[in-house]
Enzyme design. Structure first.
Site, PDB file in Angstrom:
ATOM      1  N   GLY A 202      13.592   5.493  47.465  1.00 56.36           N
ATOM      2  CA  GLY A 202      13.155   5.561  48.853  1.00 56.36           C
ATOM      3  C   GLY A 202      13.134   6.919  49.513  1.00 56.36           C
ATOM      4  O   GLY A 202      13.016   7.003  50.741  1.00 56.36           O
ATOM      5  N   GLY A 203      13.206   8.000  48.749  1.00 52.86           N
ATOM      6  CA  GLY A 203      13.196   9.325  49.356  1.00 52.86           C
ATOM      7  C   GLY A 203      11.964   9.583  50.193  1.00 52.86           C
ATOM      8  O   GLY A 203      12.053  10.046  51.341  1.00 52.86           O
ATOM      9  N   LYS A 204      10.795   9.276  49.651  1.00 51.92           N
ATOM     10  CA  LYS A 204       9.559   9.506  50.407  1.00 51.92           C
ATOM     11  C   LYS A 204       9.363   8.427  51.475  1.00 51.92           C
ATOM     12  O   LYS A 204       8.771   8.699  52.521  1.00 51.92           O
ATOM     13  CB  LYS A 204       8.366   9.570  49.455  1.00 51.92           C
ATOM     14  CG  LYS A 204       8.410  10.786  48.526  1.00 51.92           C
ATOM     15  CD  LYS A 204       7.184  10.863  47.660  1.00 51.92           C
ATOM     16  CE  LYS A 204       7.269  12.043  46.696  1.00 51.92           C
ATOM     17  NZ  LYS A 204       8.362  11.893  45.704  1.00 51.92           N
TER      18      LYS A 204
ATOM     19  N   CYS B 295       5.298   2.760  45.049  1.00 52.31           N
ATOM     20  CA  CYS B 295       6.276   3.061  43.987  1.00 52.31           C
ATOM     21  C   CYS B 295       7.486   3.712  44.635  1.00 52.31           C
ATOM     22  O   CYS B 295       7.835   4.859  44.339  1.00 52.31           O
ATOM     23  CB  CYS B 295       5.662   3.974  42.934  1.00 52.31           C
ATOM     24  SG  CYS B 295       4.079   3.420  42.254  1.00 52.31           S
TER      25      CYS B 295
ATOM     26  N   CYS C 247       5.439  13.939  39.771  1.00 50.55           N
ATOM     27  CA  CYS C 247       6.313  15.093  39.542  1.00 50.55           C
ATOM     28  C   CYS C 247       6.049  15.607  38.125  1.00 50.55           C
ATOM     29  O   CYS C 247       6.966  15.968  37.393  1.00 50.55           O
ATOM     30  CB  CYS C 247       7.779  14.745  39.754  1.00 50.55           C
ATOM     31  SG  CYS C 247       8.385  13.333  38.822  1.00 50.55           S
TER      32      CYS C 247
ATOM     33  N   ASP D 183       3.398   7.210  44.363  1.00 47.08           N
ATOM     34  CA  ASP D 183       4.275   8.187  43.712  1.00 47.08           C
ATOM     35  C   ASP D 183       4.433   7.707  42.278  1.00 47.08           C
ATOM     36  O   ASP D 183       5.386   7.028  41.926  1.00 47.08           O
ATOM     37  CB  ASP D 183       5.614   8.245  44.444  1.00 47.08           C
ATOM     38  CG  ASP D 183       6.495   9.387  43.981  1.00 47.08           C
ATOM     39  OD1 ASP D 183       6.042  10.187  43.144  1.00 47.08           O
ATOM     40  OD2 ASP D 183       7.649   9.474  44.440  1.00 47.08           O
TER      41      ASP D 183
END
Length: 429
Positions: free
Chosen positions: A242-244, A238, A361, A308
């Site tokens: 693309g932060g992770k 997920c 989150c 995520d």
């Protein structure tokens, strides 16, 4: 615009949000288009007023004894800015486009009303229908956790280890007041300005050149708890923007392979430019295609699958204060269904002995512990990884303080991050 005129404009925007049931960002954009005389500083100040009012909508309304946009704005000036009744009266003069003067009742309430006797959702500024869920997650400190979620959030950055050390990034951003984050070894924190605004990074060389990425410290920790190693095959199921994905690739030092996908192709669009700026070379973007299984070759091949998961986002209310008032019980039910589906989908790609890391989150047990328990009941070939094992593998001993059962829960109150839940699962060999 003078301060009083800004308050009147904020009341106008709050009324638009309430009557048209729309996101605050849309209402603010339309106000700006209709009032082109307002400069950038005016628009920024207006946005801060509106979002502050949404942060404390319930407690402000309680203080004022009314739920009108005017009452909420007046109450928020006391709740969020600690203005006295006299200070607020000076701003509401009725002159120069300022709001009409305070009534005697408004002045009295601003001067004397308290939250004594208010229920937890009012003292914590969260929706009443979520009271049982907050009580289940936090017990007696539910209101305190809610208040922390209503506060303004600082700007957190992740140092891109592919291009810079933390020391180099700190030096480059010293003029913004950047300091190391307390928990993430790659994090920097930039304080808000006195008016509640985040620093702009658009023109900062450290950002433009990819030395840092915007990422909350909690999100950084979630990626670190995956303990991705160079040479591994990793699937970010997920990936979104693309932060992770970027954090995983950096942790792997560009060795091995990260596959990034998402059920919505449009969410992956920003990742292309971000990868180039970051100097990341070990990421493949697998864009979904109709009637085609773009992940078929990864079945039972991945050392790590990161989920995520889509969620209600209760942990991000500091950054999206209007979201908490727009969420409805039906949305929670839909997210739970999606979480079960994505977990079952993820299981397909984990190789024997491989691990699946589940992240949300959200701070609600229904989206976190309950989903892990339900998954383990369905998938007999998986077992929970002890949260302390995740902490040890990531070499982050300070995170032991946030272990709850087989998962970790971070929150603005306890960890000074956005709210996150992280749990690990292993496929039996």
């Amino acid at each position: 615009m003078n301060p009083g005129a800004r308050i009147a404009a904020a009341i106008e925007v709050l009324d638009d949000i309430e009557t048209r049931h729309r996101p605050a960002a849309d209402a603010l954009k339309d106000w700006g288009l209709a009032h082109r005389f307002a400069g950038s500083k005016d628009r920024a100040a207006l946005a801060t007023l509106v979002f502050d009012a949404l942060r404390c909508r319930a407690s402000a309304a309680w203080i004022m004894g009314a739920e009108t946009p005017r009452a909420i704005m007046l109450g928020s000036l006391r709740q969020m800015r600690n203005l006295s009744a006299d200070d607020i009266a000076m701003l509401c003069s009725g002159e120069g486009h300022a709001p009409p003067p305070l009534s005697e009742e408004e002045r009295t309430r601003l001067a004397t009303a308290t939250l004594d006797g208010a229920p937890d959702p009012v003292r914590g500024d969260y929706p009443e229908w979520l009271a049982p869920a907050f009580a289940a997650a936090f017990g007696a400190r539910a209101a305190e956790e809610g208040r922390a979620l209503a506060a303004r959030a600082p700007l957190d950055l992740r140092v891109n280890r592919l291009k810079a050390t933390r020391e180099k990034a700190l030096a480059a951003l010293a003029h913004l007041g950047a300091t190391p984050t307390p928990l993430s070894p790659s994090g920097l924190r930039v304080p808000l300005s006195d008016d509640g605004r985040s620093a702009s990074l658009a023109g900062e060389p450290a950002y433009v050149k990819g030395l840092v990425e915007i990422q909350d410290e909690g999100s950084q920790l979630a990626a670190l708890l995956c303990a991705a190693k160079p040479g591994e095959q990793v699937l970010d199921l997920c990936a979104g923007g693309g932060g992770k994905t970027l954090a995983l690739a950096a942790a792997m030092d560009n060795h091995g392979q990260v596959y990034a996908t998402d059920r919505e192709a449009r969410r992956l669009a920003p990742l292309h430019a971000r990868l180039e700026r970051a100097g990341t070379r070990n990421v493949q973007i697998r864009t979904p295609r109709r009637n085609q299984d773009v992940l078929a070759d990864l079945e039972a091949r991945c050392d790590l699958v990161l989920v995520d998961a889509p969620c209600t986002g209760t942990g991000t209310w500091r950054r999206n204060p209007d979201a908490k008032w727009r969420i409805r019980p039906g949305a929670l039910e839909q997210r739970i269904k999606e979480q079960d589906e994505v977990l079952d989908s993820a299981a397909r790609f984990v190789k024997p002995g491989g691990r699946l890391v589940y992240v949300t989150c959200s701070l609600l047990r229904a989206e976190n512990e309950d989903r892990i328990a339900a998954f383990l009941a369905r998938q007999s070939d998986f077992e929970a990884i002890a949260a302390q094992e995740l902490v040890a593998a990531a070499d982050l001993p300070a995170l032991s303080a946030f272990v709850q059962g087989d998962g970790l829960r971070l929150s603005p109150l306890t960890s000074e991050t956005d709210g996150f839940f992280v749990a690990g699962l292993r496929r039996r060999a």
